[in-house]
Design an enzyme around this catalytic site. Structure first.
Site, PDB file in Angstrom:
ATOM      1  N   ALA A 179       0.854  -1.182   0.000  1.00 35.79           N
ATOM      2  CA  ALA A 179       0.000   0.000   0.000  1.00 35.79           C
ATOM      3  C   ALA A 179       0.892   1.234   0.000  1.00 35.79           C
ATOM      4  CB  ALA A 179      -0.933   0.014   1.206  1.00 35.79           C
TER       5      ALA A 179
ATOM      6  N   SER B  70      -0.041   9.216   0.131  1.00 36.65           N
ATOM      7  CA  SER B  70       0.661  10.464  -0.145  1.00 36.65           C
ATOM      8  C   SER B  70       1.743  10.769   0.887  1.00 36.65           C
ATOM      9  CB  SER B  70      -0.343  11.620  -0.201  1.00 36.65           C
ATOM     10  OG  SER B  70      -1.078  11.683   1.007  1.00 36.65           O
ATOM     11  N   ILE B  71       1.580  10.265   2.102  1.00 35.41           N
ATOM     12  CA  ILE B  71       2.534  10.537   3.174  1.00 35.41           C
ATOM     13  C   ILE B  71       3.464   9.352   3.418  1.00 35.41           C
ATOM     14  CG2 ILE B  71       2.756  11.014   5.656  1.00 35.41           C
ATOM     15  CD1 ILE B  71       1.824  13.408   4.105  1.00 35.41           C
ATOM     16  N   ALA B  72       2.955   8.143   3.276  1.00 30.84           N
ATOM     17  CA  ALA B  72       3.727   6.958   3.668  1.00 30.84           C
ATOM     18  C   ALA B  72       3.402   5.790   2.753  1.00 30.84           C
ATOM     19  CB  ALA B  72       3.417   6.595   5.113  1.00 30.84           C
ATOM     20  N   GLN B  73       4.220   4.746   2.873  1.00 25.31           N
ATOM     21  CA  GLN B  73       3.947   3.477   2.219  1.00 25.31           C
ATOM     22  C   GLN B  73       4.185   2.359   3.218  1.00 25.31           C
ATOM     23  OE1 GLN B  73       6.750   4.345  -0.963  1.00 25.31           O
ATOM     24  NE2 GLN B  73       7.991   2.577  -0.344  1.00 25.31           N
ATOM     25  N   VAL B  74       3.554   1.199   2.972  1.00 22.02           N
ATOM     26  CA  VAL B  74       3.533   0.127   3.959  1.00 22.02           C
ATOM     27  C   VAL B  74       4.117  -1.144   3.351  1.00 22.02           C
ATOM     28  CG1 VAL B  74       2.105  -1.215   5.534  1.00 22.02           C
ATOM     29  CG2 VAL B  74       1.478   1.150   5.003  1.00 22.02           C
TER      30      VAL B  74
ATOM     31  N   LYS C 272       5.463   0.738   8.365  1.00 21.25           N
ATOM     32  CA  LYS C 272       4.972   1.959   7.730  1.00 21.25           C
ATOM     33  C   LYS C 272       6.118   2.964   7.663  1.00 21.25           C
ATOM     34  CE  LYS C 272       1.197   5.340   8.102  1.00 21.25           C
ATOM     35  NZ  LYS C 272       0.009   5.749   8.915  1.00 21.25           N
TER      36      LYS C 272
ATOM     37  N   ASP D 296     -11.695   8.908  11.260  1.00 22.69           N
ATOM     38  CA  ASP D 296     -12.034   8.493   9.892  1.00 22.69           C
ATOM     39  C   ASP D 296     -12.376   7.001   9.858  1.00 22.69           C
ATOM     40  OD1 ASP D 296     -12.494   8.918   7.232  1.00 22.69           O
ATOM     41  OD2 ASP D 296     -10.399   8.762   6.618  1.00 22.69           O
TER      42      ASP D 296
END
Length: 591
Positions: free
Chosen positions: A137, A140-144, A158, A316
């Protein structure tokens, strides 16, 4: 003013990129009005005004959303925050902001590997028994990335995107300046409270960039759900939490991923991998034999508990942040966007929701008026509109009430009166409306008002329990004692200042201030008019002098004087026009 604010070398390149995107999406006029074009042209950067294409033919809401997607992670996150401000924007804008997605291409692995090595203290392949270089995944801020510990535990790693903070901070700097410029220069846009929105957004985004803070919030939520059960009341905890290794019926009903702090910091976090059914795959819930109605009811109870009792909630709770586990249990992931509510605010929310469910318009109106402060509001008109709103639901069975829709309609009433909510409540409204949508995806017949009513009563009972009231009373007594103990010293200081003539009393009357501003403006224009007249007279005298340099046969200094006088006259007429336009805008309609 804008040129001075925006020409810092560190922000100029980013400003050029943003201005180009706005022009391409048909917002060239906005670029000109804000002074971006002038600033960039003076810096030697040309803007391609012909780039606007068929994108400019889209509806304004869609154009803004697509421009935000192109401008990058800061603006995607800004759109997501704006989607929570149902008190400021109409539903069609909220619908477009809600479409903004975080999904973006992954960062190059060599950069990610280097950053991970710095943060973990060793390459990831040495820390973990297995590490998947390809992320499953990317936002815009991070990837996992998936990984496995030496003991066989599956975890997710993360990672913050390398270099993202520099871009975000540059965007935040000019967004802050832009908000200030909009509020001071455009009376039509002022009621959107852009500086407040940007301040809220800045706080939220910087918190989201810090994965350590996100994990601390996750652990606090996990602690709040220790011993949680819905057998009696989802609000009230059990005396003893379920132990490890016990049967699934005693396992935690609400699961929060475990954090591995030895590898967690600002730019990376390692958490337990949740193996369950994604909240987006409702069909898989049926195939697994889980009970949709139970899952919906438990989700509602969990979120209401987070909001009204704990004051720390997942802001959220959409299906992508939920997993369904055996035993009809629910796992919450991704605590990057969280809401915080103080004790007093939670009490107000309980009264508001109870007022809606029990059709008590006076209670609803009282809470809303407290929230909107002492602005220019017609209280009687607002109370009447709220009374009519609540009365239309009288006699309607609780099962047919859509509490999230009622809240949205209530906020629309505030928006019609140009009133806005305190920033800490925007995330609550977003969370509650999202909760209802998620719950009804599981159970279309979900009676959210009926589920909420006993929870609200339990929350009220907890708030006014003897122990809680004694605690608040003790706190008040301590504050009063502190005030009384400091009173002699404060009075002594006041009297000392009075004897020395250093006591200042400031009284500000809005209408008098406006009159004073008008007088200042009039005097300034009068002075400019006198100077222009003097320059014209002086230039006319110089015309009669035959010596000195000439241009086109006319004395140069005389031409220069007339040019200065012309510029001054244009400024004078422009200032008068602006002042007249501002007076017309301030004048109430119908006067």
């Amino acid at each position: 003013m804008l040129w001075q604010a925006m020409t810092a070398a560190r922000d100029l390149g980013r400003l050029h990129e943003i201005a180009s995107i706005l022009i391409r999406h048909g917002f060239g006029d906005v670029v000109r009005r804000l002074g971006f074009a002038h600033a960039l042209e003076r810096a030697g950067r040309a803007l391609r005004w012909s780039e606007a294409t068929e994108l400019a033919q889209l509806e304004p809401q869609a154009s803004v959303r697509r421009a935000m997607e192109e401008m990058g992670p800061t603006f995607v996150k800004l759109g997501q925050i704006l989607a929570t401000r149902v008190d400021l924007f109409d539903p069609e804008w909220i619908a477009e902001f809600t479409k903004l997605q975080d999904s973006t291409p992954a960062s190059p692995y060599p950069e990610v590997h280097q950053q991970l090595t710095e943060d973990l203290g060793a390459p990831p392949e040495e820390i973990f028994a297995a590490f998947e270089p390809e992320p499953f995944a990317a936002g815009s801020i991070a990837q996992v990335h998936l990984a496995r510990l030496e003991d066989g535990t599956e975890v997710v790693v993360k990672v913050r995107r390398p270099g993202i903070r520099v871009v975000v901070e540059a965007d935040l700097r000019w967004l802050s300046r832009l908000a200030e410029l909009i509020e001071t220069g455009n009376s039509e846009l002022r009621h959107f409270h852009w500086q407040e929105v940007v301040a809220q957004f800045t706080q939220s985004l910087r918190r989201e960039l810090d994965f350590g803070a996100e994990c601390r919030h996750a652990e606090r939520v996990a602690s709040n759900f220790a011993g949680y059960s819905d057998e009696a009341s989802p609000i009230l905890p059990l005396a003893q939490p379920a132990g490890e290794g016990e049967s699934s019926s005693l396992l935690p009903l609400i699961v929060i991923p475990k954090v591995y702090w030895q590898w967690t910091g600002e730019r990376v976090c390692v958490q337990e991998y949740i193996q369950g059914i994604s909240g987006r795959d409702v069909a898989a819930v049926d195939r697994a034999g889980l009970d949709r109605k139970v899952l919906a009811r438990r989700g509602v109870g969990a979120v209401i508990k987070m909001i009204l009792v704990d004051g720390l909630f997942h802001a959220d709770p959409h299906p992508g942040n939920l997993f369904y586990l055996p035993g009809n249990r629910i796992a919450f992931i991704d605590f990057g966007m969280i809401g915080l509510l103080g004790e007093a605010r939670r009490g107000e929310l309980i009264h508001l929701l109870l007022g809606l469910v029990q059709y008590d318009s006076a209670a609803v109106a009282g809470v809303l008026l407290d929230w909107t402060g002492e602005g220019d509001v017609n209280e009687e008109a607002l109370k009447t509109e709220i009374q009519l709103f609540v009365d239309q639901y009288l006699g309607v069975p609780l099962k047919q009430l859509k509490l999230g829709s009622m809240l949205a309609d209530l906020v629309a009433i505030l928006r019609g009166h140009r009133l806005h909510l305190p920033p800490d409540l925007a995330l609550f409204f977003k969370a509650f409306i999202t909760l209802e949508g998620t719950g009804r995806e599981l159970d279309p017949e979900l009676d959210i008002a009926g589920e909420a009513l006993p929870l609200l009563r339990d929350a009220m009972a907890i708030r006014y329990a003897p122990a809680a009231m004694a605690k608040r009373g003790w706190r008040t007594a301590i504050e009063l004692a502190s005030l009384l103990s400091n009173l002699p010293r404060d009075l002594s200081r006041l009297l000392r200042s009075a004897r020395r003539g250093k006591v200042d009393i400031h009284i500000e009357v809005a209408h008098l201030k406006h009159v004073g501003d008008q007088l200042d403006g009039a005097v300034n224009r009068l002075v400019v008019g006198i100077v222009v007249a003097a320059v014209i007279v002086g230039s006319s005298v110089v015309m009669a002098v035959s010596t000195g340099p000439t241009l086109w046969g006319v004395p140069f200094f005389s031409l220069l004087g007339f040019a200065c006088a012309t510029i001054g006259a244009i400024w004078l007429f422009s200032a008068i026009s602006r002042a007249n336009r501002a007076d017309r805008e301030r004048k109430p309609r119908g006067d």
